[in-house]
Design a protein around this motif. Sequence first.
Motif, PDB file in Angstrom:
ATOM      1  N   GLU A 357       0.825  -1.199   0.000  1.00  0.00           N
ATOM      2  CA  GLU A 357       0.000   0.000   0.000  1.00  0.00           C
ATOM      3  C   GLU A 357       0.865   1.258   0.000  1.00  0.00           C
ATOM      4  O   GLU A 357       0.525   2.257  -0.634  1.00  0.00           O
ATOM      5  CB  GLU A 357      -0.931  -0.007   1.220  1.00  0.00           C
ATOM      6  CG  GLU A 357      -1.903  -1.171   1.276  1.00  0.00           C
ATOM      7  CD  GLU A 357      -2.755  -1.266   0.027  1.00  0.00           C
ATOM      8  OE1 GLU A 357      -3.315  -0.233  -0.394  1.00  0.00           O
ATOM      9  OE2 GLU A 357      -2.853  -2.376  -0.549  1.00  0.00           O
ATOM     10  N   LYS A 360       1.989   2.092  -3.370  1.00  0.00           N
ATOM     11  CA  LYS A 360       0.946   2.791  -4.129  1.00  0.00           C
ATOM     12  C   LYS A 360       1.010   4.299  -3.864  1.00  0.00           C
ATOM     13  O   LYS A 360       0.849   5.102  -4.777  1.00  0.00           O
ATOM     14  CB  LYS A 360      -0.428   2.240  -3.755  1.00  0.00           C
ATOM     15  CG  LYS A 360      -0.659   0.785  -4.163  1.00  0.00           C
ATOM     16  CD  LYS A 360      -2.019   0.309  -3.689  1.00  0.00           C
ATOM     17  CE  LYS A 360      -2.234  -1.173  -4.017  1.00  0.00           C
ATOM     18  NZ  LYS A 360      -3.540  -1.661  -3.499  1.00  0.00           N
ATOM     19  N   ASP A 367      -5.873   6.636  -4.912  1.00  0.00           N
ATOM     20  CA  ASP A 367      -7.213   6.055  -4.896  1.00  0.00           C
ATOM     21  C   ASP A 367      -7.186   4.537  -4.724  1.00  0.00           C
ATOM     22  O   ASP A 367      -8.212   3.931  -4.384  1.00  0.00           O
ATOM     23  CB  ASP A 367      -7.952   6.408  -6.193  1.00  0.00           C
ATOM     24  CG  ASP A 367      -8.206   7.909  -6.302  1.00  0.00           C
ATOM     25  OD1 ASP A 367      -8.293   8.549  -5.235  1.00  0.00           O
ATOM     26  OD2 ASP A 367      -8.301   8.422  -7.430  1.00  0.00           O
ATOM     27  N   LYS A 368      -6.036   3.931  -4.983  1.00  0.00           N
ATOM     28  CA  LYS A 368      -5.928   2.473  -4.885  1.00  0.00           C
ATOM     29  C   LYS A 368      -5.488   2.006  -3.501  1.00  0.00           C
ATOM     30  O   LYS A 368      -5.400   0.809  -3.247  1.00  0.00           O
ATOM     31  CB  LYS A 368      -4.944   1.954  -5.933  1.00  0.00           C
ATOM     32  CG  LYS A 368      -5.403   2.190  -7.359  1.00  0.00           C
ATOM     33  CD  LYS A 368      -4.390   1.632  -8.364  1.00  0.00           C
ATOM     34  CE  LYS A 368      -4.847   1.870  -9.794  1.00  0.00           C
ATOM     35  NZ  LYS A 368      -3.863   1.337 -10.788  1.00  0.00           N
ATOM     36  N   LYS A 370      -5.858   0.845   0.045  1.00  0.00           N
ATOM     37  CA  LYS A 370      -6.955   0.246   0.796  1.00  0.00           C
ATOM     38  C   LYS A 370      -6.456  -0.250   2.154  1.00  0.00           C
ATOM     39  O   LYS A 370      -5.267  -0.539   2.322  1.00  0.00           O
ATOM     40  CB  LYS A 370      -7.562  -0.923   0.018  1.00  0.00           C
ATOM     41  CG  LYS A 370      -8.022  -0.569  -1.394  1.00  0.00           C
ATOM     42  CD  LYS A 370      -9.158   0.451  -1.391  1.00  0.00           C
ATOM     43  CE  LYS A 370      -9.599   0.789  -2.818  1.00  0.00           C
ATOM     44  NZ  LYS A 370     -10.621   1.857  -2.821  1.00  0.00           N
TER      45      LYS A 370
END
Length: 780
Positions: A357, A360, A367-368, A370
């Motif tokens: 994460e 990312k 937005d990706k 999580k």
Amino acid sequence: MFKMSIKTNILAIFLTLVGLIACALLFLQYYFSEKMALESTHKTFSIISNNISNHLNKKREHTLNILNAKRQHKDLLEPITFDPFHPALLGLIQVLEITPDIYALYFAQKDGHFYEVVNMDDDPHIYKTFLAPKTTKWTILTIIDNVQQVAFLDKNLILISKYKKEKNYDPRQRIWYSKALTTKKIISTKPYLYANLQRMGVSYATELESKGTVLALDYTMVQLNAILASQDPTHNAEVFLTNEKGEKFASSLFLEEEPKEDRKLTAYLQKHIQNHKPTKETAHVAKYSHYYYIIKPLHANTGYLGITVDARPLLKPYYENLRYAMEIALALLLLTLPLIIWSSRRIAKPIEALMIENEKIKQRAYDKVKPIESNIIEFIGLSKSQVALSQSIQDFEKSQEEILDAIIKLIADAIDAKSPYTGGHCHRVPMIAKALLDEANASQTEAFKDFTLNSKDELRAFEIGTWLHDCGKVTTPEYVVDKATKLETIYNRIHEIRMRFEVLWRDAHIAYLSKEIDQETLQERQKELKENFAFIASVNIGAESMSPEDQARVKEIAKEQWTRHFDDRLGLGEEEILRHKEENDTLPQTETLLADKAEHIISRENFDGKGYAADGFKLEVPENLYDYGEVYNLCIERGTLTTEERYKINEHVIMSIKMLENIPFPKSLSNLVEYAGTHHETLIGTGYPRGLSKEDLSIPARIMAIADIFEALTAADRPYKAAKTLSVSIEIMAGMVKRQHIDADLFKLFLNSGVYKRYAQVHLDEAQIDDVDITQYRDL
């Protein structure tokens, strides 16, 4: 630096902790085992020491009792003869039978006669020494006047045999005799070598009531060695006695020569005794090499009792237990290894997920990002914080982009607003460039099938580069950018020239009124002045080219003279006065109609030529910053700009590059300097400012060149030219393709995709939009 994964790190930490705990436990076991062994050895040493001390004390007391009892016997005073059956014989034998560890009982009288009873005790060495028959039980030694008689008696006191020999022996010179005469107490000697037996031994002696007669007895070290060995300390141990110098005279090893290592130990202990003189208070177990030892003083400080033990066999059981413990610890470690690996995976898995994460976020794919799945509360909290952080960064980045966009557009607006003649250029070039870039991204032709520039960061770098491609123009003076005539600076100096023509017109009219010339001459003069000024005014406008003949006429007109009656330095600013070098300017002053004066030159100062070259700039730099000479400016061959002014305008690219390079853009925007600073380069190195070639220019950089040129050709707000039609602009650009100034493939894409037409329909006047036959450019 060596790097490991989080899983390996956790596994290593677990293994290290388990290993450290195991090592600590093993160390403690070793420490306490060695301590127990040391305490056991100390206890054993204490027992042996007490046993030996008690034995020696009892033996001493027994010996004292024997001598005290015998010193009263009158038969010891009987003269000594060669008769082996002396009256004292039976009494002496009785003592030897009761105390078999006594080697011999003997006495000497003041006349030097000596009588001794030796207990053979089945000792082969004694038999050998005296050449005694096998059945001998007692050996009687008699020495009178240097003659020794040796008589052998069996157990029944029957004489077996005897012999005599010369013996240089006077008991009165022996230490036991002389020492006994000095005291009424029973004396003991230090261990010494017996003359007959050649063995170490100790003698006890006392003087009888009859002065000069001394009774004595001997203990050999053989009996003492046996007593020492009977203590059985085991583990390659040795119990020994030494004198005050640390020299051994009794040992449980029964050895005459010791192993090399034992000799080192013996030498060490001897040195220890000599240097430290151990006492009861300082006696404790110590270690040397692989031996434990203890040294204690004997009774009355007559020597030392020592005990040594080899620590290796002593500690062997403990070492074996330690080895078993290590094997068990290793086995337990191997058994727990799967559990450790499983635990490390449980910890590493959410961390690895967080890293994914985080990657990312690093890639700005906010937005990706999580939340991760985990049952560890801390990781759950960290994941939620990570998601919130991602959103915060995204919001912050968006606001920063909006601020940056606003600043960029503000700069572009300021540049466009700076000159009404180039207003809108910084807005229109990005439109053309973006449209052509989109077509290049979408094209599947051979030239562009491998080209892609569509990531958010790449597009943003290109967009900013297009907006800021002329940001360096903020350093270019407005009058240079807007220079519509050759004599224009802050104002159009043609008015000043016209005023001089007015003066000449007036002078001619005054000459006429003064009857210096006639009316016809006046009219001819006025006609000439009108024609010359009209010519100068037309030249001032500038054109595509100026002929040498026109340049020569300008210079000829410039020679005409007029008279100045006022000081031309009055009312000037400080810097302008510095450019006036004439100090003696007498008035009136005759001057030429047009002139290139020294004050027209503005020098270039503080120019760093080495730094300029080091930055890769190849654009030729004029000697002066500006040259406002009237003749020089009016003779400009093309357009309205001098060489200095042309460089100043071209310099805007250099200033754009320097300005953008000094801005700390993020790495993702690093290419924007190339996009903004190469739109005046060509494919063959003839462009500026660095003279780059096709291999040095990326496709986006080549797109920028086409967009900038097309906008400049079709712009209707340029002061030095009229707006060109679409077909003329395309034709000029085709010529630039042939001269390899712009990329042929991109030019074809520009035409075939209709980018030029779409732009023209929105931004060009209807009069500029005409038909363009693009088929004629397919073979470029």
